[in-house]
Write a protein that holds these residues in place. Structure first.
Motif, PDB file in Angstrom:
ATOM      1  N   ARG A   1       0.731  -1.229   0.258  1.00  0.00           N
ATOM      2  CA  ARG A   1      -0.089  -0.002  -0.200  1.00  0.00           C
ATOM      3  C   ARG A   1       1.008   1.336   0.146  1.00  0.00           C
ATOM      4  O   ARG A   1       0.448   2.169  -0.707  1.00  0.00           O
ATOM      5  N   ARG A   2       1.785   1.112   0.817  1.00  0.00           N
ATOM      6  CA  ARG A   2       2.594   2.492   0.634  1.00  0.00           C
ATOM      7  C   ARG A   2       3.571   2.496  -0.309  1.00  0.00           C
ATOM      8  O   ARG A   2       3.749   3.734  -0.889  1.00  0.00           O
ATOM      9  N   GLN A   3       4.170   1.631  -1.032  1.00  0.00           N
ATOM     10  CA  GLN A   3       5.257   1.596  -1.842  1.00  0.00           C
ATOM     11  C   GLN A   3       4.518   1.697  -3.517  1.00  0.00           C
ATOM     12  O   GLN A   3       5.191   2.144  -4.428  1.00  0.00           O
ATOM     13  N   GLY A   4       2.861   1.336  -3.413  1.00  0.00           N
ATOM     14  CA  GLY A   4       2.330   1.397  -4.485  1.00  0.00           C
ATOM     15  C   GLY A   4       2.601   0.291  -5.310  1.00  0.00           C
ATOM     16  O   GLY A   4       2.245   0.042  -6.781  1.00  0.00           O
ATOM     17  N   ALA A   5       3.198  -0.782  -5.072  1.00  0.00           N
ATOM     18  CA  ALA A   5       3.599  -1.839  -5.549  1.00  0.00           C
ATOM     19  C   ALA A   5       4.057  -2.901  -4.456  1.00  0.00           C
ATOM     20  O   ALA A   5       4.835  -2.718  -3.744  1.00  0.00           O
ATOM     21  N   PRO A   6       3.457  -4.395  -4.814  1.00  0.00           N
ATOM     22  CA  PRO A   6       4.026  -5.309  -3.964  1.00  0.00           C
ATOM     23  C   PRO A   6       5.556  -5.676  -3.992  1.00  0.00           C
ATOM     24  O   PRO A   6       5.964  -5.610  -5.059  1.00  0.00           O
ATOM     25  N   GLU A   7       5.866  -6.063  -2.738  1.00  0.00           N
ATOM     26  CA  GLU A   7       7.314  -6.478  -2.823  1.00  0.00           C
ATOM     27  C   GLU A   7       7.589  -7.560  -1.811  1.00  0.00           C
ATOM     28  O   GLU A   7       7.039  -8.028  -0.991  1.00  0.00           O
ATOM     29  N   TYR A   8       8.868  -8.255  -2.077  1.00  0.00           N
ATOM     30  CA  TYR A   8       9.305  -9.298  -1.457  1.00  0.00           C
ATOM     31  C   TYR A   8      10.728  -9.248  -1.299  1.00  0.00           C
ATOM     32  O   TYR A   8      11.312  -8.426  -1.991  1.00  0.00           O
ATOM     33  N   TYR A   9      11.353 -10.250  -0.497  1.00  0.00           N
ATOM     34  CA  TYR A   9      12.857  -9.822  -0.141  1.00  0.00           C
ATOM     35  C   TYR A   9      13.631 -10.993  -0.353  1.00  0.00           C
ATOM     36  O   TYR A   9      13.391 -12.147  -0.505  1.00  0.00           O
TER      37      TYR A   9
ATOM     38  N   ALA B   1      -0.513 -11.550  -4.017  1.00  0.00           N
ATOM     39  CA  ALA B   1      -1.738 -11.574  -3.245  1.00  0.00           C
ATOM     40  C   ALA B   1      -1.767 -10.473  -2.301  1.00  0.00           C
ATOM     41  O   ALA B   1      -2.914  -9.749  -2.060  1.00  0.00           O
ATOM     42  N   ALA B   2      -0.701 -10.136  -1.633  1.00  0.00           N
ATOM     43  CA  ALA B   2      -0.706  -9.163  -0.649  1.00  0.00           C
ATOM     44  C   ALA B   2      -0.837  -7.525  -1.316  1.00  0.00           C
ATOM     45  O   ALA B   2      -1.613  -6.828  -0.962  1.00  0.00           O
ATOM     46  N   GLY B   3      -0.480  -7.528  -2.634  1.00  0.00           N
ATOM     47  CA  GLY B   3      -0.772  -6.239  -3.606  1.00  0.00           C
ATOM     48  C   GLY B   3      -2.156  -6.152  -3.739  1.00  0.00           C
ATOM     49  O   GLY B   3      -2.839  -5.303  -3.658  1.00  0.00           O
ATOM     50  N   ARG B   4      -2.603  -7.358  -3.915  1.00  0.00           N
ATOM     51  CA  ARG B   4      -4.228  -7.305  -4.451  1.00  0.00           C
ATOM     52  C   ARG B   4      -5.091  -6.819  -3.093  1.00  0.00           C
ATOM     53  O   ARG B   4      -5.869  -6.179  -3.165  1.00  0.00           O
ATOM     54  N   ALA B   5      -4.866  -7.432  -1.887  1.00  0.00           N
ATOM     55  CA  ALA B   5      -5.110  -7.230  -0.693  1.00  0.00           C
ATOM     56  C   ALA B   5      -5.041  -5.416  -0.413  1.00  0.00           C
ATOM     57  O   ALA B   5      -5.838  -4.976   0.425  1.00  0.00           O
TER      58      ALA B   5
ATOM     59  N   GLY C   1      -5.206  -3.243  -2.767  1.00  0.00           N
ATOM     60  CA  GLY C   1      -5.535  -2.876  -3.714  1.00  0.00           C
ATOM     61  C   GLY C   1      -4.725  -2.281  -4.774  1.00  0.00           C
ATOM     62  O   GLY C   1      -4.862  -1.397  -5.681  1.00  0.00           O
ATOM     63  N   VAL C   2      -3.341  -2.944  -5.010  1.00  0.00           N
ATOM     64  CA  VAL C   2      -2.377  -2.852  -5.827  1.00  0.00           C
ATOM     65  C   VAL C   2      -2.352  -3.955  -6.845  1.00  0.00           C
ATOM     66  O   VAL C   2      -1.564  -4.753  -6.460  1.00  0.00           O
ATOM     67  N   LEU C   3      -2.753  -3.668  -7.920  1.00  0.00           N
ATOM     68  CA  LEU C   3      -2.690  -4.874  -9.008  1.00  0.00           C
ATOM     69  C   LEU C   3      -1.172  -4.557  -9.796  1.00  0.00           C
ATOM     70  O   LEU C   3      -1.484  -4.058 -10.890  1.00  0.00           O
ATOM     71  N   ALA C   4      -0.227  -4.772  -9.229  1.00  0.00           N
ATOM     72  CA  ALA C   4       0.969  -4.594 -10.074  1.00  0.00           C
ATOM     73  C   ALA C   4       1.926  -5.751  -9.720  1.00  0.00           C
ATOM     74  O   ALA C   4       1.823  -6.526  -8.750  1.00  0.00           O
ATOM     75  N   ALA C   5       2.751  -6.001 -10.674  1.00  0.00           N
ATOM     76  CA  ALA C   5       3.889  -7.073 -10.509  1.00  0.00           C
ATOM     77  C   ALA C   5       4.834  -6.765  -9.126  1.00  0.00           C
ATOM     78  O   ALA C   5       5.127  -5.851  -9.069  1.00  0.00           O
ATOM     79  N   PRO C   6       4.827  -8.003  -8.462  1.00  0.00           N
ATOM     80  CA  PRO C   6       5.673  -7.875  -7.267  1.00  0.00           C
ATOM     81  C   PRO C   6       7.221  -7.567  -7.679  1.00  0.00           C
ATOM     82  O   PRO C   6       7.585  -8.191  -8.493  1.00  0.00           O
ATOM     83  N   HIS C   7       8.007  -6.841  -7.128  1.00  0.00           N
ATOM     84  CA  HIS C   7       9.252  -6.774  -7.263  1.00  0.00           C
ATOM     85  C   HIS C   7      10.175  -7.288  -6.064  1.00  0.00           C
ATOM     86  O   HIS C   7       9.823  -7.124  -5.132  1.00  0.00           O
ATOM     87  N   VAL C   8      11.415  -7.871  -6.330  1.00  0.00           N
ATOM     88  CA  VAL C   8      12.356  -8.212  -5.212  1.00  0.00           C
ATOM     89  C   VAL C   8      13.317  -7.291  -4.576  1.00  0.00           C
ATOM     90  O   VAL C   8      13.615  -6.316  -5.537  1.00  0.00           O
ATOM     91  N   VAL C   9      13.235  -7.160  -3.466  1.00  0.00           N
ATOM     92  CA  VAL C   9      14.012  -6.104  -2.647  1.00  0.00           C
ATOM     93  C   VAL C   9      15.265  -6.981  -2.048  1.00  0.00           C
ATOM     94  O   VAL C   9      15.082  -7.879  -1.595  1.00  0.00           O
ATOM     95  N   THR C  10      16.459  -6.364  -2.526  1.00  0.00           N
ATOM     96  CA  THR C  10      17.647  -7.333  -1.936  1.00  0.00           C
ATOM     97  C   THR C  10      17.415  -6.942  -0.302  1.00  0.00           C
ATOM     98  O   THR C  10      16.927  -6.079   0.228  1.00  0.00           O
ATOM     99  N   VAL C  11      18.191  -8.079   0.328  1.00  0.00           N
ATOM    100  CA  VAL C  11      18.416  -8.023   1.577  1.00  0.00           C
ATOM    101  C   VAL C  11      18.915  -6.804   2.456  1.00  0.00           C
ATOM    102  O   VAL C  11      18.435  -6.222   3.351  1.00  0.00           O
ATOM    103  N   GLU C  12      19.938  -6.322   1.548  1.00  0.00           N
ATOM    104  CA  GLU C  12      20.732  -5.056   1.882  1.00  0.00           C
ATOM    105  C   GLU C  12      19.747  -3.829   1.980  1.00  0.00           C
ATOM    106  O   GLU C  12      19.580  -3.106   3.046  1.00  0.00           O
ATOM    107  N   ARG C  13      18.726  -3.676   1.078  1.00  0.00           N
ATOM    108  CA  ARG C  13      17.739  -2.704   1.248  1.00  0.00           C
ATOM    109  C   ARG C  13      16.683  -2.898   2.238  1.00  0.00           C
ATOM    110  O   ARG C  13      16.306  -2.204   2.858  1.00  0.00           O
ATOM    111  N   ALA C  14      16.303  -4.181   2.361  1.00  0.00           N
ATOM    112  CA  ALA C  14      15.063  -4.601   3.301  1.00  0.00           C
ATOM    113  C   ALA C  14      15.853  -4.237   4.457  1.00  0.00           C
ATOM    114  O   ALA C  14      15.118  -3.734   5.640  1.00  0.00           O
TER     115      ALA C  14
END
Ligand SMILES: NC(=O)c1ccc[n+]([C@@H]2O[C@H](COP(=O)([O-])OP(=O)(O)OC[C@H]3O[C@@H](n4cnc5c(N)ncnc54)[C@H](OP(=O)(O)O)[C@@H]3O)[C@@H](O)[C@H]2O)c1
Length: 436
Positions: free
Chosen positions: A172-180, A228-232, A234-247
């Motif tokens: 929600r905050r980033q406007g796109a789903p992310e994982y790490y 699916a978290a993006g959908r929850a 309300g953000v229907l966008a492709a998830p992008h992967v965030v590096t561990v360092e950035r996370a």
């Protein structure tokens, strides 16, 4: 049993309280604060702080027949060992259960191995570095005639909470789903209500000195969880992967490593031996169409019975979506009531009666999703009667990767669902294109 429960106000502890009470046990909650806690199914309450083991002296009185320890570790191994001593010592020689909550992170990255079991040696990541030691300390109580048991939950979801809620918030905050971490990271997961039932089973039936993996799904690709978290959110966008360092900049290095941990963990033993039967929807379904997406409900009192009906209504709409997305004609037809259903399509074509709907669906659905598809989210449920619900749905056109097709309008399906013979089905449906 009269059960002393630490961590009773927490995410897992709230569900464990509910399921212990439902199974006829009396929960005595050990909490830090003494403030009023309404609507909790507690039988009694004690004040104690697991960061101060001395405050636990006398907590396990002779009438306490079991202890479930859910409060998290303090970060100081000596303190946590002293807590185990304070909670377990009064049970010695009684054969009474002491259930300790660990977690699958003690296994570390599982690498090439698939669905690792409880016999796999621990290799903890830093955030749970000394937890295997605490597990060993707990299990050693078996020799003292304590029915000592360790439960290791996977990533817990459901009731709109846990770590998946954090992914929803980030999307929600980033406007796109992310994982790490890396593209292929997988998480073992468990629904919080299924896990709570496992705690009840462990308390009632697990043998002394045993360890159980509380895992419903062994290895869910986190990319799917993020989508699916993006959908929850309300953000229907492709998830992008965030590096561990950035996370690590957001979550701190220890938690970032944990979020990036790739694991495949089996929860088969507890099913086989204790008869545990996890039955709730998987994490992706729960995020996409369950508790992480609040629905406005009218015409029925708040409470678990209405929640269950709303969940059943959502399952019908999820079935519409699944059947459409996968062009499954018979499954699509199965959501309709047999007697005189009516369906007006988004193009205004009115189909009256099951036969007309069936003929049309068999002609139109196969091949209809070749280019794109749609997602359906329940937004509002009005119970006109306990067995009749008017359901407002939001339909959004998406590509096959789940991303929103921006230049196509949304639909506003409206369904009248009827509950007959215990099942909700569509009696009437109309879709309308939403034009701004
Ligand atoms: N959530 C997961 O995905 C997951 C997965 C695997 C393992 N686990 C483990 O499961 C356990 C519970 O997790 P959770 O997600 O339910 O955590 P949570 O929502 O943060 O709840 C923690 C509970 O512990 C209590 N607590 C914290 N510090 C305490 C202290 N010093 N003294 C007494 N009580 C204290 C909290 O009480 P207050 O109300 O006073 O804060 C709260 O009731 C933890 O050990 C966690 O490591 C969780």
């Amino acid at each position: 049993m009269k059960v002393l429960l630490t961590g009773a106000t927490g995410y897992i502890g709230s569900a464990v309280t509910d399921h212990l009470a439902a199974a006829g046990h009396q929960v005595v909650a050990l909490t830090r604060g003494a403030e009023q806690q309404s609507r909790r199914a507690w039988h009694g309450r004690l004040v104690g702080d697991t960061a101060d083991p001395a405050s636990l002296a006398g907590a396990v009185t002779p009438d306490i027949e079991a202890v479930v320890h859910l409060a998290p570790p303090s970060g100081d191994v000596d303190v946590d060992i002293a807590v185990i001593e304070a909670l377990a010592a009064p049970l010695r020689g009684t054969g009474r259960p002491f259930v300790y909550t660990s977690g699958v992170w003690v296994l570390g990255a599982t690498g090439e191995a698939q669905e690792v079991g409880e016999e796999t040696p621990t290799d903890p990541i830093d955030i749970v570095g000394y937890r295997p030691l605490i597990e060993q300390r707990v299990l050693a109580e078996a020799a003292e005639r304590v029915r000592a048991v360790v439960v290791r939950p996977g990533i817990v979801y459901g009731r709109g909470g846990g770590i998946p809620a954090l992914l929803v918030d980030r999307a929600r905050r980033q406007g796109a789903p992310e994982y790490y971490g890396e593209e292929g990271v997988r998480w073992p997961t468990v629904h919080v209500d299924d896990l709570a039932e496992l705690f009840v089973a462990a308390l009632e039936r697990a043998e002394a000195g045993t360890v159980w993996h509380g895992v419903g799904e062994s290895a869910v690709p986190v990319r799917d969880v993020a989508r699916a978290a993006g959908r929850a959110a309300g953000v229907l966008a492709a998830p992008h992967v965030v590096t561990v360092e950035r996370a690590a900049e957001v979550f701190g290095p220890l938690f970032a490593d944990a979020l990036a941990l790739d694991q495949s963990v089996s929860g088969a033993a507890v099913r086989r031996v204790l008869g545990w039967q996890p039955s709730r929807p998987g994490v992706v379904t729960e995020l996409a169409s369950g508790s992480y997406r609040p629905v406005e409900v009218f015409g029925a009192p708040e409470g678990p019975e209405t929640d269950a009906e709303v969940a059943a209504v959502r399952r019908v709409v999820a079935e519409v979506e699944h059947a459409q997305q996968n062009e499954l004609v018979d499954r699509f037809l199965s959501v309709f009531r047999r007697q005189d259903p009516v369906w007006t399509t988004g193009h205004g074509k009115r189909l009256s009666g099951f036969e007309e709907i069936e003929t049309f669906t068999r002609k139109v659905l196969p091949g209809a999703m070749a280019e794109s598809t749609a997602v359906y989210d329940v937004e509002r449920v009005l119970f006109l009667r306990p067995d009749v619900a008017a359901v407002n749905v939001r339909q959004q056109p998406v590509r096959h990767d789940g991303t929103r097709i921006a230049d196509r309008p949304e639909g506003r399906p409206f369904y009248i669902l009827v509950k007959e013979d215990g099942a909700w089905r569509i009696g009437a449906a109309q879709n309308t294109v939403a034009v701004d």
